[in-house]
Design an enzyme around this catalytic site. Structure first.
Site, PDB file in Angstrom:
ATOM      1  N   ASP A 180      28.534  15.282   2.239  1.00  0.00           N
ATOM      2  CA  ASP A 180      29.349  14.063   2.247  1.00  0.00           C
ATOM      3  C   ASP A 180      30.033  13.891   0.892  1.00  0.00           C
ATOM      4  OD1 ASP A 180      28.333  13.553   4.751  1.00  0.00           O
ATOM      5  OD2 ASP A 180      26.775  12.200   4.022  1.00  0.00           O
TER       6      ASP A 180
HETATM    7  N1  URA Z   1      22.809  14.749   5.113  1.00  0.00           N
HETATM    8  C1  URA Z   1      23.617  13.705   4.825  1.00  0.00           C
HETATM    9  O1  URA Z   1      23.404  12.595   5.286  1.00  0.00           O
HETATM   10  N2  URA Z   1      24.663  13.926   4.009  1.00  0.00           N
HETATM   11  C2  URA Z   1      24.930  15.127   3.432  1.00  0.00           C
HETATM   12  O2  URA Z   1      25.884  15.268   2.679  1.00  0.00           O
HETATM   13  C3  URA Z   1      24.063  16.191   3.739  1.00  0.00           C
HETATM   14  C4  URA Z   1      23.011  15.982   4.589  1.00  0.00           C
END
Ligand code: URA
Length: 237
Positions: A104
């Protein structure tokens, strides 16, 4: 691999196609001891010795990097508004690099950037069960009961249950979580499923490859030969 001389040089980051064509015309290229002025010449990447201004240029089809992704950068190859993880790889030669999976925008940590589609597929295919470990900070204490639910499986969407995970406690509200899935917002949704919010998330390892602690946020380095070979061998059926 057989490849045109101008593409060979452009792929290895010597310049754009038109820049390297100009260099070739100027006689800056020597192949197997002979100055060559034909950009169309076919090069055998396994046999021919290419020199650019006297320096050997070895053709490498694939590039592999480890990035310590900072927050605020998107896991994409291009983006209209934000800087991408590929933009951060300033020493790349190839133009076809992509991130192996996504973190993310606000997640930090280990991201492999390469142009090897097969390796990418092997690391991301759910069938391969590749471990991904995250350092997770939570907004509140994780109870033993919530920990058990996260480890056994919790609803991350209506009718979608997470697969078993392993968890190592650091403090009451900080843990390492190891999962084999990579659904959108997976870790955040798993903790959301037990009534908690993730306040900070960082991936610290993938397929047994650990984030190099010497890399500061936003820094990257090429993967070593050993690391590449290791990743290619991870969970191969
Ligand atoms: N899980 C999440 O919620 N975000 C990420 O970036 C990676 C794994």
């Amino acid at each position: 691999m057989i490849i045109r001389l101008d593409k060979y040089l452009a792929d290895m980051g010597i310049g754009t196609r038109s820049e390297v064509k100009a260099d070739i015309k100027k006689g800056k290229i020597n192949i197997n001891g002979i100055v060559v002025k034909d950009a169309n010449l076919k090069i055998d990447t396994d046999k021919d010795k290419v020199l650019y201004q006297g320096n050997p240029i070895v053709y490498e089809e694939f590039e592999y990097y480890m990035l310590n992704k900072p927050a605020g950068v998107v896991s994409a190859t291009t983006d209209k508004n934000d800087k991408t993880v590929v933009d951060l790889i300033t020493s790349k030669k190839k133009k076809d690099l992509f991130p192996v999976g996504r973190l993310d925008k606000d997640t930090e940590g280990l991201l492999i950037i390469c142009n090897d589609g097969e390796l990418c597929h092997n690391l991301l295919s759910p069938k391969k069960h590749i471990d991904k470990t995250y350092y997770v900070c939570l907004n509140d204490t994780l109870s033993k009961e919530a920990e058990d639910r996260v480890c056994k499986g919790v609803y991350i969407e209506k009718d979608v249950m997470s697969m078993p995970a392993t968890l190592e406690r650091i403090t009451d509200d900080k843990v390492y979580l190891t999962i084999q899935e990579g659904k959108f917002h997976q870790v955040k949704k798993m903790f959301h499923g037990v009534g908690l919010e993730v306040t900070y998330l960082k991936r610290v390892s993938m397929g047994g490859l650990k984030l190099d602690e010497r890399l500061k946020e936003g820094e990257f380095r090429p993967l070593t030969k050993e690391e590449i070979e290791y990743l290619k061998g991870v969970n191969h059926d």
